[in-house]
Design a protein around this motif. Sequence first.
Motif, PDB file in Angstrom:
ATOM      1  N   TYR A  22       0.874  -1.363   0.020  1.00  0.00           N
ATOM      2  CA  TYR A  22       0.033   0.016   0.016  1.00  0.00           C
ATOM      3  C   TYR A  22       0.779   1.370   0.235  1.00  0.00           C
ATOM      4  O   TYR A  22       0.775   2.317  -0.872  1.00  0.00           O
ATOM      5  CB  TYR A  22      -0.989   0.008   1.231  1.00  0.00           C
ATOM      6  CG  TYR A  22      -1.671   1.331   1.420  1.00  0.00           C
ATOM      7  CD1 TYR A  22      -2.761   1.614   0.773  1.00  0.00           C
ATOM      8  CD2 TYR A  22      -1.358   2.085   2.361  1.00  0.00           C
ATOM      9  CE1 TYR A  22      -3.595   2.613   1.130  1.00  0.00           C
ATOM     10  CE2 TYR A  22      -1.892   3.289   2.714  1.00  0.00           C
ATOM     11  CZ  TYR A  22      -3.023   3.520   2.204  1.00  0.00           C
ATOM     12  OH  TYR A  22      -3.876   4.931   2.488  1.00  0.00           O
ATOM     13  N   ALA A  23       1.930   1.372   0.836  1.00  0.00           N
ATOM     14  CA  ALA A  23       2.865   2.433   1.042  1.00  0.00           C
ATOM     15  C   ALA A  23       3.396   2.647  -0.308  1.00  0.00           C
ATOM     16  O   ALA A  23       3.739   3.928  -0.785  1.00  0.00           O
ATOM     17  CB  ALA A  23       3.849   2.270   2.323  1.00  0.00           C
ATOM     18  N   LEU A  24       4.204   1.701  -0.855  1.00  0.00           N
ATOM     19  CA  LEU A  24       4.810   1.544  -2.034  1.00  0.00           C
ATOM     20  C   LEU A  24       3.920   2.170  -3.225  1.00  0.00           C
ATOM     21  O   LEU A  24       4.149   3.199  -4.001  1.00  0.00           O
ATOM     22  CB  LEU A  24       5.682   0.348  -2.456  1.00  0.00           C
ATOM     23  CG  LEU A  24       6.511  -0.008  -1.453  1.00  0.00           C
ATOM     24  CD1 LEU A  24       7.065  -1.596  -1.886  1.00  0.00           C
ATOM     25  CD2 LEU A  24       7.831   0.746  -1.385  1.00  0.00           C
ATOM     26  N   GLU A  25       2.741   1.643  -3.548  1.00  0.00           N
ATOM     27  CA  GLU A  25       1.787   2.102  -4.339  1.00  0.00           C
ATOM     28  C   GLU A  25       1.554   3.380  -4.456  1.00  0.00           C
ATOM     29  O   GLU A  25       1.459   4.281  -5.372  1.00  0.00           O
ATOM     30  CB  GLU A  25       0.418   1.262  -4.055  1.00  0.00           C
ATOM     31  CG  GLU A  25      -0.496   1.494  -5.512  1.00  0.00           C
ATOM     32  CD  GLU A  25      -1.562   0.469  -5.238  1.00  0.00           C
ATOM     33  OE1 GLU A  25      -2.552   1.028  -5.803  1.00  0.00           O
ATOM     34  OE2 GLU A  25      -1.725  -0.570  -5.014  1.00  0.00           O
ATOM     35  N   SER A  28       3.959   5.739  -5.694  1.00  0.00           N
ATOM     36  CA  SER A  28       4.105   5.384  -6.992  1.00  0.00           C
ATOM     37  C   SER A  28       5.557   4.694  -7.295  1.00  0.00           C
ATOM     38  O   SER A  28       6.173   5.078  -8.361  1.00  0.00           O
ATOM     39  CB  SER A  28       4.133   6.750  -7.914  1.00  0.00           C
ATOM     40  OG  SER A  28       2.706   7.243  -7.805  1.00  0.00           O
ATOM     41  N   LEU A  29       5.728   3.659  -6.342  1.00  0.00           N
ATOM     42  CA  LEU A  29       6.932   2.969  -6.709  1.00  0.00           C
ATOM     43  C   LEU A  29       6.651   1.837  -6.929  1.00  0.00           C
ATOM     44  O   LEU A  29       5.555   1.132  -6.938  1.00  0.00           O
ATOM     45  CB  LEU A  29       7.772   3.058  -5.164  1.00  0.00           C
ATOM     46  CG  LEU A  29       8.429   4.264  -4.937  1.00  0.00           C
ATOM     47  CD1 LEU A  29       8.684   4.169  -3.161  1.00  0.00           C
ATOM     48  CD2 LEU A  29       9.245   4.840  -5.503  1.00  0.00           C
ATOM     49  N   ALA A  30       7.463   0.902  -7.565  1.00  0.00           N
ATOM     50  CA  ALA A  30       7.364  -0.680  -7.960  1.00  0.00           C
ATOM     51  C   ALA A  30       6.910  -1.619  -6.725  1.00  0.00           C
ATOM     52  O   ALA A  30       7.366  -1.030  -5.463  1.00  0.00           O
ATOM     53  CB  ALA A  30       8.848  -1.056  -8.339  1.00  0.00           C
ATOM     54  N   LYS A  51      15.320   0.286   2.007  1.00  0.00           N
ATOM     55  CA  LYS A  51      15.967  -0.571   1.035  1.00  0.00           C
ATOM     56  C   LYS A  51      14.965  -0.467  -0.167  1.00  0.00           C
ATOM     57  O   LYS A  51      15.371  -0.503  -1.311  1.00  0.00           O
ATOM     58  CB  LYS A  51      16.349  -2.120   1.625  1.00  0.00           C
ATOM     59  CG  LYS A  51      17.203  -1.956   2.395  1.00  0.00           C
ATOM     60  CD  LYS A  51      17.413  -3.760   2.679  1.00  0.00           C
ATOM     61  CE  LYS A  51      18.900  -3.519   3.642  1.00  0.00           C
ATOM     62  NZ  LYS A  51      18.838  -4.863   3.990  1.00  0.00           N
ATOM     63  N   LEU A  52      13.753  -0.353   0.171  1.00  0.00           N
ATOM     64  CA  LEU A  52      12.730  -0.429  -0.710  1.00  0.00           C
ATOM     65  C   LEU A  52      12.416   0.828  -1.682  1.00  0.00           C
ATOM     66  O   LEU A  52      12.149   0.887  -3.027  1.00  0.00           O
ATOM     67  CB  LEU A  52      11.381  -0.926  -0.381  1.00  0.00           C
ATOM     68  CG  LEU A  52      11.298  -2.388  -0.007  1.00  0.00           C
ATOM     69  CD1 LEU A  52      10.222  -2.498   0.736  1.00  0.00           C
ATOM     70  CD2 LEU A  52      11.234  -3.304  -1.180  1.00  0.00           C
ATOM     71  N   THR A  53      12.775   1.879  -0.977  1.00  0.00           N
ATOM     72  CA  THR A  53      12.433   3.234  -1.667  1.00  0.00           C
ATOM     73  C   THR A  53      13.709   4.067  -2.067  1.00  0.00           C
ATOM     74  O   THR A  53      13.548   4.739  -2.980  1.00  0.00           O
ATOM     75  CB  THR A  53      11.759   4.198  -0.463  1.00  0.00           C
ATOM     76  OG1 THR A  53      12.382   4.441   0.532  1.00  0.00           O
ATOM     77  CG2 THR A  53      10.344   3.706  -0.141  1.00  0.00           C
ATOM     78  N   ALA A  57      14.238   9.955   3.140  1.00  0.00           N
ATOM     79  CA  ALA A  57      12.984  10.675   3.261  1.00  0.00           C
ATOM     80  C   ALA A  57      11.764   9.892   2.698  1.00  0.00           C
ATOM     81  O   ALA A  57      10.622  10.163   3.157  1.00  0.00           O
ATOM     82  CB  ALA A  57      13.157  12.238   2.233  1.00  0.00           C
ATOM     83  N   LEU A  58      11.903   9.068   1.637  1.00  0.00           N
ATOM     84  CA  LEU A  58      10.849   8.211   1.116  1.00  0.00           C
ATOM     85  C   LEU A  58      10.275   7.337   2.071  1.00  0.00           C
ATOM     86  O   LEU A  58       9.310   6.803   2.235  1.00  0.00           O
ATOM     87  CB  LEU A  58      11.266   7.637  -0.106  1.00  0.00           C
ATOM     88  CG  LEU A  58      11.234   8.600  -1.360  1.00  0.00           C
ATOM     89  CD1 LEU A  58      11.979   7.790  -2.678  1.00  0.00           C
ATOM     90  CD2 LEU A  58       9.658   8.907  -1.680  1.00  0.00           C
ATOM     91  N   ALA A  59      11.498   6.773   2.933  1.00  0.00           N
ATOM     92  CA  ALA A  59      11.093   5.635   3.614  1.00  0.00           C
ATOM     93  C   ALA A  59      10.258   6.298   4.940  1.00  0.00           C
ATOM     94  O   ALA A  59       9.362   5.759   5.398  1.00  0.00           O
ATOM     95  CB  ALA A  59      12.530   5.208   4.372  1.00  0.00           C
ATOM     96  N   ASP A  60      10.734   7.520   5.187  1.00  0.00           N
ATOM     97  CA  ASP A  60       9.625   8.414   6.477  1.00  0.00           C
ATOM     98  C   ASP A  60       8.330   8.351   5.769  1.00  0.00           C
ATOM     99  O   ASP A  60       7.478   8.190   6.669  1.00  0.00           O
ATOM    100  CB  ASP A  60      10.209   9.546   6.868  1.00  0.00           C
ATOM    101  CG  ASP A  60      11.605   9.690   7.211  1.00  0.00           C
ATOM    102  OD1 ASP A  60      11.972   8.619   7.853  1.00  0.00           O
ATOM    103  OD2 ASP A  60      12.291  10.678   7.353  1.00  0.00           O
TER     104      ASP A  60
END
Length: 82
Positions: A22-25, A28-30, A51-53, A57-60
């Motif tokens: 949900y967070a990645l979607e 707008s990330l894979a 690691k995913l983002t 900042a994106l991880a936050d």
Amino acid sequence: VFFDLDGTLTNPKPGITRSIQYALERLSLAVPDEDELTWCIGPPLHASLKKLTGTDALADRALLLYRERFGDVGLFENEAYA
């Protein structure tokens, strides 16, 4: 008496992995499949999200989105082990 539910009596995978998806979607990330995210269960979530983002900042931001879904839905997606 205390019970260790997560990973001992119940399987937390659906709630955790779907909340990460949900967070990645939302960012707008894979979005990997649930099975590709099992490595995220156990280690500190922020580190896994980084690691995913790719950035702190994106991880936050992903962590806030994760908590948004997990607090309403993911928390209740635990399944009891047979």
